[in-house]
Enzyme design. Structure first.
Site, short mmCIF file in Angstrom:
data_model
loop_
_atom_site.label_atom_id
_atom_site.label_comp_id
_atom_site.label_asym_id
_atom_site.label_seq_id
_atom_site.Cartn_x
_atom_site.Cartn_y
_atom_site.Cartn_z
CG ASP A 88 19.68 -13.91 21.49
OD1 ASP A 88 20.40 -13.53 20.69
OD2 ASP A 88 19.83 -13.33 22.72
CG ASP A 551 40.32 -18.14 -18.88
OD1 ASP A 551 39.65 -18.54 -17.67
OD2 ASP A 551 40.24 -17.70 -19.86
CG PHE A 552 38.77 -18.51 -13.00
CD1 PHE A 552 37.48 -18.81 -13.59
CD2 PHE A 552 38.80 -17.16 -12.35
CE1 PHE A 552 36.49 -17.71 -13.52
CE2 PHE A 552 37.94 -16.39 -12.35
CZ PHE A 552 36.79 -16.72 -13.12
#
Ligand SMILES: Cc1cn([C@@H]2O[C@H](COP(=O)(O)OP(=O)(O)OP(=O)(O)O)[C@@H](O)[C@H]2O)c(=O)[nH]c1=O
Length: 658
Positions: A88, A551-552
């Site tokens: 941390d 359309d990918f």
């Protein structure tokens, strides 16, 4: 190559880094350490006033992060790591502890308090060593230390401050700056370990490993002290003290601690409530062998056998918390359906416009039976969605809780209404065939709706205007809730043009243009979607968002510096993901990037694992781990990957074309 021989001591061990910080992962990976990343769920909310010195707070938080992961791995993954590392980092100035800013104003507050001054950066580190003991249980040894580095900032002008804040860099960093990147420009000098500021004191860590593995093996073999975490004998958890090492004299900036959470018989542990939450909190009065005594929260570690079974005492019946947890799990679907039903019947919208209605009035308005309405309202009260107030007539009146106001109204800025309706109408019927989905490994549109899914989205979603609109509303609401966290996860200042692949209504794209004034975004989605996108155009926003239909998997992708894939890859199996990533890679020059937003499977958080089941029942894909995404991206020539766990529904992950 492994420069430090102690790192090689860990080569055949299961090392777990209990941290989502990409900087910690980089530092340890660059040092040659092989490890799994299991981000901790411990919420960093210890009461700072209970710690005499700021570093004690950082160390305690690091311990709780590591212990939470050690405990979760035993309970959920049923595997014993050899070593869990938690850390941390905090920044301290003028007796204030600065953690990660919650928003831009908070970042401003932090950075202006650092301007022109020297401050300290502390990283607390906890190393949890796990050992199987002769009783087939797992013992823990905890070693912790911290490192302090002093940093001086130049005087920062207002414009510099805001330019830096608007770069997005401060948001996931303690003190609101990243010394390793743009934040380096703010720094006049650094005294001490630079990597400690970045998030992990590597040098001190290696020295500790050296002590653990090279010099003090005999002391580690000493029989560990075990402590019963409960005095009434209902649960006997094993938490061993760490062995005493002969550590060298600390320098003024380098500090170690052992047994700060010692298992000395003086430890008093009182269980308080259920251990279901991430922290699994029990109140522990820490009687420390080091400087401080503090009352803090810690995780009760379960006693596990090597076969991953919880040790249950012969004379103890089922524990209340366990029964409660089981009940919650079994009731989970009822809670979901109660929420879906109240949302569908517009109970929350009604109570927003007319707070304080009685059950009879609500029943009339939602056109339902009084008995049914009363049951539904009571359920919503118990779930924290509504509040009821007794009146003198003894008839309760109802109003929305803050949670309902924020998320359940159909027109709230962060409304989940659309997504909830999709869950009710689509996901629920699909989940009722989960058993078949698991057996067959395929989606269940056929069984649930009589729809074959040859062309998945066309056949299951876009075949009908109402279904399509519901789906788009669902995607829109999720994108609005998650968009800002994803858009601000990384410094995107080097990009100008973005293409949001499968960006649906443009909700995510608008968050990107809002967060980054220099960006313009093209949303690329199927013609059926683009046709309806104007229904979702936000008012009062500067529009640097345009839509292109295609359309990918087939059509040319719009040119961009950065491609966003938010909740896209999880729809598809590996083969199709591969096709899509290849197409994106072909469209990318070196320096272009892909930003993926998905819930990552790492840490097996219930939201991610259940979402993976959802993808099984609903689509063709699944959720994946960070490692799987990294590997996929590197196959297509991407690297320098960064990962941010946003704390929102989606995690974010950026990879640069090399
Ligand atoms: C001062 C400074 C900090 N950081 C980052 O700040 C986060 C601190 O937060 P944390 O709570 O310690 O860690 P986290 O990111 O929330 O991860 P986790 O360990 O999962 O709690 C860590 O990331 C650090 O690198 C930098 O990257 N550069 C800097 O100059």
């Amino acid at each position: 190559m492994v420069l430090n021989p102690v790192i090689s001591k860990l080569a055949n061990k299961l090392v777990v880094l209990a941290s989502a910080s990409p900087r910690r992962q980089d530092i340890l990976r660059n040092a040659g350490l092989k490890f799994e990343v299991v981000p901790s769920w411990f919420k960093e909310t210890l009461d700072k006033s209970l710690f005499k010195e700021p570093h004690e707070y950082a160390v305690e938080t690091a311990k709780q992060k590591a212990l939470e992961v050690a405990r979760r791995m035993l309970l959920k993954h049923l595997k014993t790591p050899d070593i869990v590392i938690g850390a941390d980092t905090i920044v301290t100035v003028d007796s204030m502890i600065l953690e990660k800013p919650v928003d831009k104003n908070d970042a401003y507050r932090m950075l202006s308090s650092l301007s022109g001054k020297e401050h300290s950066v502390y990283t607390g580190v906890a190393i949890v060593l796990c050992h199987d003991n002769e009783n087939d249980e797992v013992d823990y040894q905890l070693i912790d230390f911290y490192e302090e580095t002093k940093v001086k900032f130049a005087d920062l002008s207002e414009s510099m401050l805001w330019e830096y804040i608007n770069s997005g860099e401060p948001m996931d960093k303690a003190g609101g700056y990243g010394i390793q990147a743009l934040g380096g420009m703010l720094v006049e000098y650094v005294h001490g370990d630079f990597l400690n500021v970045v998030g992990f004191p590597l040098n001190h860590f290696c020295k500790q490993l050296d002590l653990i593995y090279n010099r003090s093996t005999s002391s580690l073999d000493e029989k560990s002290l075990s402590v019963s975490l409960s005095e009434n004998g209902t649960e006997s958890n094993s938490l061993s003290s760490s062995a005493k090492h002969n550590l060298p004299n600390s320098s003024s900036q380098t500090h170690h601690n052992q047994n700060t959470l010692s298992a000395s018989p003086l430890n008093k542990v009182k269980r308080t409530g259920s251990d279901r939450e991430a922290g699994g909190s029990s109140q522990v009065l820490v009687n420390s062998s080091s400087e401080h005594k503090a009352t803090c929260k810690t995780t009760a570690l379960p006693q596990m056998t090597n076969r991953g079974q919880l040790t249950v005492h012969a004379d103890s019946g089922p524990k209340k918390e366990d029964l409660q947890r089981m009940m919650e799990l079994m009731d989970g679907f009822k809670a979901s359906k109660a929420l879906f039903t109240a949302s569908k019947m517009c109970v929350f919208d009604l109570l927003q416009s007319r707070p304080g209605l009685e059950a009879e009035q609500i029943a009339q308005e939602i056109k339902a039976s009084l008995k049914g309405t009363q049951c539904l309202l009571e359920a919503c009260v118990s779930l924290g969605l509504l509040r009821s107030k007794e009146q003198t007539s003894h008839k309760p009146m109802y109003e929305n809780t803050d949670l309902a106001t924020r998320f359940l109204l159909s027109d709230a800025p962060f409304s989940l209404h659309g997504y909830i309706q999709h869950c009710n109408s689509t996901v629920w019927p699909l989940f009722s065939h989960l058993e078949s989905a698991v057996q067959e490994g395929t989606n269940q549109h056929d069984k649930a709706f009589g729809k074959k899914s040859k062309d998945m989205f066309q056949d299951t979603v876009y075949y009908d205007r109402e279904v399509k609109l519901r789906f788009m509303k669902a995607m829109h609401s999720i994108a609005k809730v998650t968009g800002k966290a994803v858009a601000t996860a990384f410094d995107l200042s080097s990009f100008k043009t973005v293409c949001d692949i499968g960006g649906c209504t443009g909700a995510m794209a608008y968050e990107f243009t809002e967060a980054h004034p220099g960006l313009s975004v093209t949303v690329f989605d199927l013609p059926a979607v683009v046709d309806m996108s104007e229904h979702f155009t936000p008012q009062h926003r500067e529009h640097r968002v345009s839509f292109v239909a295609g359309d990918f998997f087939k059509d040319d992708l719009p040119k961009a510096d950065l491609y966003i894939l938010a909740r896209i890859l999880h729809d598809w199996p590996d083969e199709k993901v591969d096709i899509l990533l290849k197409r994106i890679s072909d469209a990318c020059r070196p320096g272009c990037a892909v930003l993926i937003a998905e819930t990552m499977l790492d840490g097996l958080r219930p939201h991610s694992t259940l979402q993976s089941l959802n993808m099984l029942a609903q689509a063709e894909g699944k959720e994946r781990t960070q490692r799987q995404y990294v590997d996929m991206m590197s196959t297509h020539g991407f690297g320098d990957t960064r990962f941010v766990q946003t704390g929102n529904f989606l995690d974010a992950f950026i990879s640069i074309k090399l």
